[in-house]
Write a protein that holds these residues in place. Structure first.
Motif, PDB file in Angstrom:
ATOM      1  N   LYS A  85       0.818  -1.215   0.000  1.00 23.87           N
ATOM      2  CA  LYS A  85       0.000   0.000   0.000  1.00 23.87           C
ATOM      3  C   LYS A  85       0.857   1.273   0.000  1.00 23.87           C
ATOM      4  O   LYS A  85       0.679   2.168   0.824  1.00 23.87           O
ATOM      5  N   ILE A  86       1.763   1.309  -0.937  1.00 29.66           N
ATOM      6  CA  ILE A  86       2.626   2.480  -1.086  1.00 29.66           C
ATOM      7  C   ILE A  86       1.811   3.633  -1.657  1.00 29.66           C
ATOM      8  O   ILE A  86       1.041   3.476  -2.600  1.00 29.66           O
ATOM      9  N   GLY A  87       2.014   4.799  -1.098  1.00 26.27           N
ATOM     10  CA  GLY A  87       1.284   5.976  -1.551  1.00 26.27           C
ATOM     11  C   GLY A  87      -0.090   6.045  -0.921  1.00 26.27           C
ATOM     12  O   GLY A  87      -0.292   5.645   0.229  1.00 26.27           O
ATOM     13  N   THR A  88      -1.047   6.526  -1.680  1.00 26.18           N
ATOM     14  CA  THR A  88      -2.425   6.633  -1.192  1.00 26.18           C
ATOM     15  C   THR A  88      -2.999   5.248  -0.916  1.00 26.18           C
ATOM     16  O   THR A  88      -2.848   4.335  -1.714  1.00 26.18           O
ATOM     17  N   THR A  90      -5.073   2.042  -0.779  1.00 30.44           N
ATOM     18  CA  THR A  90      -6.121   1.327  -1.519  1.00 30.44           C
ATOM     19  C   THR A  90      -6.134  -0.112  -1.049  1.00 30.44           C
ATOM     20  O   THR A  90      -5.118  -0.646  -0.600  1.00 30.44           O
ATOM     21  N   ASP A  91      -7.269  -0.748  -1.174  1.00 26.15           N
ATOM     22  CA  ASP A  91      -7.413  -2.119  -0.683  1.00 26.15           C
ATOM     23  C   ASP A  91      -7.915  -3.027  -1.799  1.00 26.15           C
ATOM     24  O   ASP A  91      -8.821  -3.834  -1.598  1.00 26.15           O
ATOM     25  N   MET A  92      -7.313  -2.907  -2.961  1.00 27.13           N
ATOM     26  CA  MET A  92      -7.785  -3.635  -4.133  1.00 27.13           C
ATOM     27  C   MET A  92      -6.893  -4.802  -4.523  1.00 27.13           C
ATOM     28  O   MET A  92      -7.321  -5.697  -5.255  1.00 27.13           O
ATOM     29  N   TYR A  93      -5.642  -4.802  -4.067  1.00 24.81           N
ATOM     30  CA  TYR A  93      -4.706  -5.809  -4.562  1.00 24.81           C
ATOM     31  C   TYR A  93      -4.964  -7.183  -3.957  1.00 24.81           C
ATOM     32  O   TYR A  93      -5.224  -7.312  -2.758  1.00 24.81           O
ATOM     33  N   ALA A  98      -4.036 -11.719  -8.988  1.00 22.03           N
ATOM     34  CA  ALA A  98      -2.915 -11.410  -9.876  1.00 22.03           C
ATOM     35  C   ALA A  98      -2.348 -12.676 -10.512  1.00 22.03           C
ATOM     36  O   ALA A  98      -2.076 -12.719 -11.722  1.00 22.03           O
ATOM     37  N   LEU A  99      -2.189 -13.723  -9.711  1.00 22.52           N
ATOM     38  CA  LEU A  99      -1.637 -14.976 -10.234  1.00 22.52           C
ATOM     39  C   LEU A  99      -2.566 -15.617 -11.257  1.00 22.52           C
ATOM     40  O   LEU A  99      -2.110 -16.112 -12.296  1.00 22.52           O
ATOM     41  N   GLY A 307       0.253   5.825  -6.171  1.00 25.18           N
ATOM     42  CA  GLY A 307      -0.062   4.554  -5.535  1.00 25.18           C
ATOM     43  C   GLY A 307      -1.013   3.722  -6.383  1.00 25.18           C
ATOM     44  O   GLY A 307      -1.631   4.210  -7.331  1.00 25.18           O
ATOM     45  N   PHE A 308      -1.137   2.448  -6.028  1.00 29.55           N
ATOM     46  CA  PHE A 308      -1.950   1.487  -6.764  1.00 29.55           C
ATOM     47  C   PHE A 308      -3.416   1.916  -6.784  1.00 29.55           C
ATOM     48  O   PHE A 308      -4.067   1.983  -5.749  1.00 29.55           O
TER      49      PHE A 308
END
Length: 420
Positions: A85-88, A90-93, A98-99, A307-308
């Motif tokens: 959670k680098i930057g702003t 977000t809770d989406m990752y 992703a895999l 951020g992401f």
């Protein structure tokens, strides 16, 4: 041995299943669909392992190359930003998400490396299968088809599946159609591919997705120009294409059904481009408002980004209009543009990490002087130019990873010999 003797058939089946599972069923609609994706990926991993044990030289080439390096570097970047959670905030990752987005594309690439001589046929058959299954899946899960059947259709656009919206469907179908259309036009495989090609084109137009309709026209233009043997043939083919284009525009603008689904969207696009006050009632107005906010705030963190998916968390992203009990409200919105989303989220560093591979493949394809490679790779890259203008593709979709890795395989095939 059975596996060796039936390598092409097994490869077609596994690639078809991977595409169907990820593109049609998706991984978020239900746990069952997610488990189906896991099972198919697991089966394909076992098969790729078998191929690797029997031919270590090819597996090394398939996993040690610039394309895999690109996937690894950019995936690590997204993981770092999303997980930590680098930057702003977000809770989406999701690592699982992703895999199950990246691994199927890599597995398809490995299988194609072991079938270089049959690559075009495998892509065409698997693509045709996926187009048909997409239509069947959409008919079952997209309720809007019912509006077509009962006559209540207004501006209804169809094609949604459990994996995504009608626009998502159109975007991956245009990529699947490229080898199919090439096989029809160049290799005259009408009997084999005419029906799935027609169904794919129908789905693209039924979706009303500008990001797929425009590339479809360019695919035909690239194919006609690239395969014309002399200037006379080129002029004739361009004339036929021009007449077909004019007739198509007349039909879109004059037939009420086509105008509501397609024509009105293009009219809205062109009439809204010069607006100084953005109409948030329309898709174009929202996109223009988003672009304006991007321009204002990108310079705050231009190198490493905010951020992401940070844009959606910003107070100035509350631009999408919706109604609750007749009351107009506004909610936060993604940028819906891959170029700007990556620049805003990951900065110039992330932008370079994501786009260096497609640029590299495009340049290398022209350097190869192989017409078939140029036609196929250019068609993929031009299609993604428009797709990326309309959606943020780098995380939610397998489509770019599949397309760019397939383009790389086409390039490697062309370095040795021409396609048939």
């Amino acid at each position: 041995m059975f596996l060796e003797k039936n390598k092409k058939l097994i490869s077609i089946c596994l690639i078809s299943l991977l595409l169907f599972a990820r593109f049609d069923l998706g991984i978020v609609y239900s746990k069952i669909f997610m488990l189906i994706n896991v099972a198919i990926n697991g089966l394909t991993i076992l098969y790729c392992g078998y191929l690797g044990l029997n031919d270590k030289k090819t597996i090394k080439k398939a996993i040690v190359n610039p394309a895999i390096l690109w996937v690894f570097l950019f995936s690590v970047l997204v993981f770092i930003y999303g997980h930590f959670k680098i930057g702003t905030y977000t809770d989406m990752y999701s690592r699982q998400y992703a895999l199950l987005t990246i691994v199927p594309a890599i597995l398809i690439m490995i299988i194609l490396y072991y079938n270089m001589d049959d690559m075009l046929d495998i892509l065409s058959v698997a693509g045709s299968f996926t187009i048909v299954t997409t239509l069947i899946t959409s008919l079952k899960y997209d309720y809007v088809w019912g509006e077509w059947v009962d006559g209540t259709i207004s501006e209804s656009r169809v094609g949604a599946t459990p994996a995504g919206t009608c626009v998502d469907t159109a975007n991956f179908i245009i990529i699947l159609l490229i080898p199919v259309i090439y096989n029809i036009y160049v290799n005259k495989s009408w009997k084999k591919y005419a029906l799935p090609a027609a169904l794919g084109i129908f789905l693209i137009f039924a979706s009303g997705a500008k990001a797929a309709i425009i590339p479809l026209a360019f695919v035909f233009i690239i194919l006609i120009i690239g395969t014309s043997k002399d200037k006379k043939v080129l002029r004739r083919n361009l004339l036929v294409l021009g007449i077909a284009g004019v007739l198509g525009i007349i039909l879109i603008m004059s037939v009420p059904l086509l105008y509501r689904i397609i024509g009105a969207r293009f009219v809205e696009l062109f009439t809204s481009l010069n607006d100084t006050e953005y109409d948030l009632h329309t898709s174009t107005g929202q996109r223009m408002a988003v672009t304006a906010e991007f321009k204002k705030h990108f310079g705050e963190h231009p190198i490493f980004g905010h951020g992401f998916y940070a844009f959606k968390e910003m107070p100035y992203s509350q631009l999408e209009e919706y109604k609750v009990d007749g009351v107009v409200n506004y909610r936060h919105i993604h940028i819906h543009n891959n170029f700007m989303e990556i620049l805003f989220g990951f900065g110039i560093v992330g932008f370079i990490l994501y786009y260096w591979l497609p640029v590299y493949v495009l340049i290398k394809s022209f350097m190869s002087k192989n017409k078939q490679v140029i036609i196929l790779v250019l068609s993929i890259m031009v299609s993604f130019l428009f797709i990326d203008l309309g959606l943020d593709m780098f995380y939610n979709y397998m489509t770019p990873y599949f397309a760019y890795l397939v383009a790389y395989c086409i390039l490697k095939k062309g370095e040795n010999e021409s396609f048939s």
